[in-house]
Design a protein around this motif. Structure first.
Motif, PDB file in Angstrom:
ATOM      1  N   PHE A 189       0.808  -1.215   0.000  1.00 42.90           N
ATOM      2  CA  PHE A 189       0.000   0.000   0.000  1.00 42.90           C
ATOM      3  C   PHE A 189       0.848   1.275   0.000  1.00 42.90           C
ATOM      4  O   PHE A 189       0.445   2.289  -0.576  1.00 42.90           O
ATOM      5  N   ALA A 190       2.012   1.240   0.665  1.00 50.46           N
ATOM      6  CA  ALA A 190       2.792   2.462   0.859  1.00 50.46           C
ATOM      7  C   ALA A 190       3.726   2.787  -0.301  1.00 50.46           C
ATOM      8  O   ALA A 190       3.969   3.974  -0.586  1.00 50.46           O
ATOM      9  N   PHE A 191       4.256   1.769  -0.983  1.00 50.52           N
ATOM     10  CA  PHE A 191       5.256   2.011  -2.025  1.00 50.52           C
ATOM     11  C   PHE A 191       4.767   2.975  -3.116  1.00 50.52           C
ATOM     12  O   PHE A 191       5.514   3.886  -3.498  1.00 50.52           O
ATOM     13  N   PRO A 192       3.535   2.818  -3.658  1.00 49.85           N
ATOM     14  CA  PRO A 192       3.086   3.775  -4.686  1.00 49.85           C
ATOM     15  C   PRO A 192       3.066   5.217  -4.193  1.00 49.85           C
ATOM     16  O   PRO A 192       3.408   6.146  -4.944  1.00 49.85           O
ATOM     17  N   PHE A 193       2.687   5.437  -2.931  1.00 46.93           N
ATOM     18  CA  PHE A 193       2.647   6.800  -2.394  1.00 46.93           C
ATOM     19  C   PHE A 193       4.060   7.358  -2.189  1.00 46.93           C
ATOM     20  O   PHE A 193       4.283   8.564  -2.310  1.00 46.93           O
ATOM     21  N   LEU A 194       5.018   6.478  -1.883  1.00 45.67           N
ATOM     22  CA  LEU A 194       6.411   6.926  -1.788  1.00 45.67           C
ATOM     23  C   LEU A 194       6.913   7.421  -3.139  1.00 45.67           C
ATOM     24  O   LEU A 194       7.622   8.425  -3.222  1.00 45.67           O
TER      25      LEU A 194
END
Length: 244
Positions: free
Chosen positions: A167-172
């Motif tokens: 979930f977090a990688f795309p927002f990073l």
């Protein structure tokens, strides 16, 4: 005006280090690995999502088939690798957002986007964090004769760190390639996701881990937080001595 006075009036800029490899290459390789890991483990991701807020045992080993055992070791490795990659970019994004100088080679260096050296330091931090955590889980659990509890906590940590990465990688990546309010929104979305997954891991370590151990809920809570909090903070102060 003489040539000498013109030269004295020039504003000299500090020497800028030219990196041999653009940071975009590391981001591209990380994105390719992320896509492969998600595609390879899509069924496991769906299973983890369906049990995210339930306190059922997700680490119980009921299968004895050798092929399934190899597959389980494989997703453990791919989960671990993806978690380390995400941890690297998470620390990098944190430094970009805070904008602090960092200590390297005995001197403070200003943080700027595209710094390969900072990415390398963040990668070392992520690798050491999971390596030390795995070793401490193994050693401490065997010293106190709690191998089953240690194995459960380690597998749960890997599983939920990987799910956080999904979930977090795309927002990073959105943070790195955006600006203004979009960048700030992406950072805080990742921060909220991190807190949610940390709380879930802590609750499951205490509630479910109790059934694997003879210790009380308080012992399991301390056992988990000592590895998740104290180890991370100690390693942070060693690698980033100039950080907050």
């Amino acid at each position: 005006m003489t040539v000498c006075s013109e030269m004295l009036s020039l504003s000299w800029q500090p020497y800028q280090v030219i990196h041999s490899l653009s940071i975009d290459v590391w981001i591209f390789l990380s994105a390719v690995f992320y896509a492969w890991a998600v595609q390879r483990n899509i069924r496991k991701i769906v299973s983890l999502c369906s049990h995210l807020f339930s306190f059922r045992d997700l680490a119980r080993n009921k299968n004895t088939d050798q092929t399934k055992s190899r597959s389980r070791r494989f997703w453990n490795f791919s989960f671990l690798a993806m978690s380390a990659v995400t941890a690297c970019w998470l620390v990098y994004v944190l430094w970009m957002y805070v904008g602090q100088a960092w200590v390297f080679g005995g001197a403070c260096h200003a943080v700027h986007p595209g710094c390969n050296y900072l990415v390398a330091v963040c990668a070392v931090f992520a690798i050491l964090l999971y390596t030390l955590k795995g070793l401490i889980f193994f050693v401490v659990s065997h010293i106190f004769n709690e191998a089953r509890c240690g194995l459960f906590l380690w597998r749960m940590t890997i599983s939920y760190d990987f799910l956080f990465s999904v979930f977090a990688f795309p927002f990073l990546m959105i943070f790195i390639y955006s600006g203004s309010w979009i960048q700030a929104a992406a950072f805080w979305i990742v921060a909220v996701l991190f807190v949610i997954f940390f709380v879930i891991k802590t609750l499951k370590a205490v509630i479910v881990g109790h059934f694997y151990s003879r210790f009380s809920y308080l012992h399991i809570f301390v056992y988990f937080c000592a590895l998740e909090v104290l180890l991370t903070l100690s390693l942070w102060r060693i690698i980033f001595p100039g950080g907050a």
